[in-house]
Design a protein around this motif. Structure first.
Motif, PDB file in Angstrom:
ATOM      1  N   ALA A   1      46.710  38.583  34.465  1.00  0.00           N
ATOM      2  CA  ALA A   1      46.223  37.199  34.573  1.00  0.00           C
ATOM      3  C   ALA A   1      44.949  37.098  35.386  1.00  0.00           C
ATOM      4  CB  ALA A   1      47.318  36.324  35.195  1.00  0.00           C
ATOM      5  N   ASP A   2      44.781  37.939  36.391  1.00  0.00           N
ATOM      6  CA  ASP A   2      43.608  37.814  37.250  1.00  0.00           C
ATOM      7  C   ASP A   2      42.362  38.426  36.627  1.00  0.00           C
ATOM      8  OD1 ASP A   2      45.133  36.498  39.111  1.00  0.00           O
ATOM      9  OD2 ASP A   2      45.569  38.278  40.293  1.00  0.00           O
TER      10      ASP A   2
ATOM     11  N   ASN B   1      41.072  35.976  34.214  1.00  0.00           N
ATOM     12  CA  ASN B   1      40.588  34.743  34.839  1.00  0.00           C
ATOM     13  C   ASN B   1      39.154  34.974  35.303  1.00  0.00           C
ATOM     14  OD1 ASN B   1      39.952  32.581  36.486  1.00  0.00           O
ATOM     15  ND2 ASN B   1      41.894  32.595  37.604  1.00  0.00           N
TER      16      ASN B   1
ATOM     17  N   GLU C   1      37.176  33.470  37.143  1.00  0.00           N
ATOM     18  CA  GLU C   1      36.877  33.174  38.555  1.00  0.00           C
ATOM     19  C   GLU C   1      37.285  34.323  39.470  1.00  0.00           C
ATOM     20  OE1 GLU C   1      38.603  29.498  39.675  1.00  0.00           O
ATOM     21  OE2 GLU C   1      37.456  28.314  38.217  1.00  0.00           O
TER      22      GLU C   1
ATOM     23  N   SER D   1      37.983  37.762  38.045  1.00  0.00           N
ATOM     24  CA  SER D   1      37.916  39.027  37.335  1.00  0.00           C
ATOM     25  C   SER D   1      36.896  40.008  37.905  1.00  0.00           C
ATOM     26  CB  SER D   1      37.580  38.764  35.861  1.00  0.00           C
ATOM     27  OG  SER D   1      37.480  39.970  35.155  1.00  0.00           O
TER      28      SER D   1
ATOM     29  N   GLU E   1      33.046  33.259  31.364  1.00  0.00           N
ATOM     30  CA  GLU E   1      34.305  33.359  30.632  1.00  0.00           C
ATOM     31  C   GLU E   1      34.271  34.450  29.567  1.00  0.00           C
ATOM     32  OE1 GLU E   1      35.581  29.661  29.085  1.00  0.00           O
ATOM     33  OE2 GLU E   1      35.624  28.642  31.031  1.00  0.00           O
TER      34      GLU E   1
ATOM     35  N   ASN F   1      51.104  40.569  38.272  1.00  0.00           N
ATOM     36  CA  ASN F   1      50.291  39.725  37.390  1.00  0.00           C
ATOM     37  C   ASN F   1      50.094  40.275  35.982  1.00  0.00           C
ATOM     38  OD1 ASN F   1      48.481  41.806  37.823  1.00  0.00           O
ATOM     39  ND2 ASN F   1      46.935  40.553  38.848  1.00  0.00           N
TER      40      ASN F   1
ATOM     41  N   HIS G   1      46.222  36.170  43.718  1.00  0.00           N
ATOM     42  CA  HIS G   1      45.032  35.652  43.033  1.00  0.00           C
ATOM     43  C   HIS G   1      43.767  35.873  43.864  1.00  0.00           C
ATOM     44  CE1 HIS G   1      47.987  34.088  40.342  1.00  0.00           C
ATOM     45  NE2 HIS G   1      48.465  33.243  41.251  1.00  0.00           N
TER      46      HIS G   1
ATOM     47  N   ARG H   1      40.008  37.632  44.442  1.00  0.00           N
ATOM     48  CA  ARG H   1      38.876  38.119  43.654  1.00  0.00           C
ATOM     49  C   ARG H   1      38.896  39.634  43.647  1.00  0.00           C
ATOM     50  NH1 ARG H   1      34.986  34.612  42.239  1.00  0.00           N
ATOM     51  NH2 ARG H   1      33.448  36.292  42.123  1.00  0.00           N
TER      52      ARG H   1
END
Length: 438
Positions: free
Chosen positions: A142-143, A146, A148, A150, A175, A349, A433, A435
């Motif tokens: 998921a990270d 994402n 924001e 990744s 994105e 995740n 979550h 960075r």
């Protein structure tokens, strides 16, 4: 009349080792590039480095009879830091796997020449495919997906700062980078198998940014795997075409290398000679592949039939190694670098592997500890590294917790310094979550 015996079936030609030579010489270059990393320049690594260098030189220059000894030296020179000196690099584990695969092909037997000439490149292709497959699989979390958080977008932001090209990190485009990078990793394997020259160009285009922002030797370590997908005949045609147009090749590669350096020095004044030299050589390699690309675009590689058992075994072993983060056995060396993967229970995740797959939870859960420790993911081995920052001379800081080994109580300020290799991410925050941090 003199009768001469005529053998109706001529003696079969000995298997060619040309492809083996290409792969092992590329491996030797990768070993030298690996030895220029800051990790490898520690004094304690010098004996292991000398053994690895000797093995790499043997693979590059020694007769075939010394192949087993050369592969063994490479394996020892790589395993030594991995097992005893805290080497955390996946590339070291990959090089070790290649050396052991080579050793399995070089053991004395009647078919040793065929195993080296045909089976070893097949093992190398299998390990290379496994490396890219498992790296992409780890990123299915998921990270990473994402933008924001990744590592893909984080890497592009670093590249944008390195080249002073802010549009590379343009917010609406962020994105796109995670799915594009996943597609690039998986597409590379398809390109190498279907159109090897396209695959070589693809690999260089994908790895040059990684060389700039994260991994200055990784491309060289993986290059033997790329070459394993290009048979000796096609490689000869590539070299011939590049020689015919060497001026254009130098112009393309040199111009791109100079442009990259110029973009860097717009806003940066500290040179990094080793990193920048390795990057420049990759640009030159791209120039030589680029000039041959139009003529050889449709060319394919033809590999002789060989024993598929050894390649399958080495692929299976590499994939099992890649599964170790999910089982709680280790995290480093498993191809999870720059993946955003969290395999601790609280922040699990991955979108395909369930949390229940974990056999062991390697991290400490605290019953009592200073707040600074409770904010970090730590193992018993990594605790000693916290003592210097959290203790003063003569102080005592009792800590208590639990991990897979059971209950744990100690005085933080009396713990010995950590020894031996670290197998897990240390000092990650317990909050989820994050960075890109690895």
């Amino acid at each position: 009349m003199v009768h001469r015996d005529v053998d109706p079936s001529p003696e079969p030609r000995a298997p060619s080792t040309a492809h083996y030579r290409l792969c092992t010489r590329a491996y030797a270059i990768g070993a030298v590039a690996h030895l220029t990393l800051p990790d490898a320049m520690q004094i304690s690594w010098v004996p292991a480095n000398l053994v690895l260098f000797a093995g790499a030189a043997g693979l590059a220059f020694a007769p075939l009879q010394f192949a087993a000894l050369s592969f063994l030296a490479c394996a020892v020179g790589l395993a030594w830091p991995l097992l005893l000196l805290g080497d955390q690099l996946t590339q070291s584990a990959f090089m070790l796997a290649v050396a052991l695969a080579g050793l399995s092909c070089a053991l004395p037997s009647k078919r040793r020449r065929a195993r080296l000439g045909q089976t070893f490149p097949a093992c190398l292709r299998a390990l290379t495919a496994g490396a890219y497959l498992i790296a992409a699989f780890h990123k299915l979390n998921a990270d990473f997906l994402n933008p924001e958080l990744s590592c893909a977008t984080g890497g592009m932001q670093i590249l944008a700062r390195n080249w002073s090209l802010p549009w590379l990190a343009f917010e609406p485009a962020m994105e796109l980078w995670p799915p594009l990078f996943l597609a690039a990793e998986l597409g590379l394997l398809v390109a190498l198998r279907v159109r090897p020259i396209v695959g070589l160009a693809w690999a260089l285009v994908m790895h040059i940014p990684l060389t700039i922002i994260f991994a200055p030797s990784f491309a060289y370590v993986m290059a033997p795997g790329w070459i394993a997908f290009v048979d000796a005949d096609l490689f000869t045609r590539l070299v011939k075409r590049a020689k015919e147009r060497w001026r254009l090749a130098l112009a393309i590669g040199g111009s791109l290398g100079v442009l990259s350096a110029t973009l860097y020095f717009q806003d940066h004044w500290v040179p990094y000679p080793l990193w920048q030299f390795k990057e420049f050589l990759l640009w030159l390699a791209f120039g030589f592949v680029a000039v041959a690309l139009p003529a050889l675009f449709n060319a394919t590689s033809r590999f002789p039939k060989t024993n598929r058992v050894l390649p399958a075994i080495w692929l299976a072993l590499w994939l099992l190694n890649g599964a170790t983060p999910y089982l709680g056995l280790q995290f480093h060396h498993a191809g999870a670098m720059l993946s955003n993967l969290r395999a601790d229970r609280a922040c699990w995740n991955h979108v395909l592997v369930p949390r229940g797959a974990q056999v062991f939870d390697p991290y400490l859960s605290w019953r009592s500890a200073p707040p600074e420790l409770q904010e970090l993911l730590l193992t018993r081995r990594s605790l000693g590294g916290q003592a210097e920052a959290l203790c003063v001379e003569g102080a005592a800081r009792p800590i208590a917790g639990d991990d897979r080994a059971g209950a744990f109580e100690a005085d933080l300020c009396a713990l010995p310094d950590p020894s031996g290799p670290s197998l897990f991410q240390n000092e990650l925050p317990v909050t989820c979550h994050q960075r890109c941090m690895h």
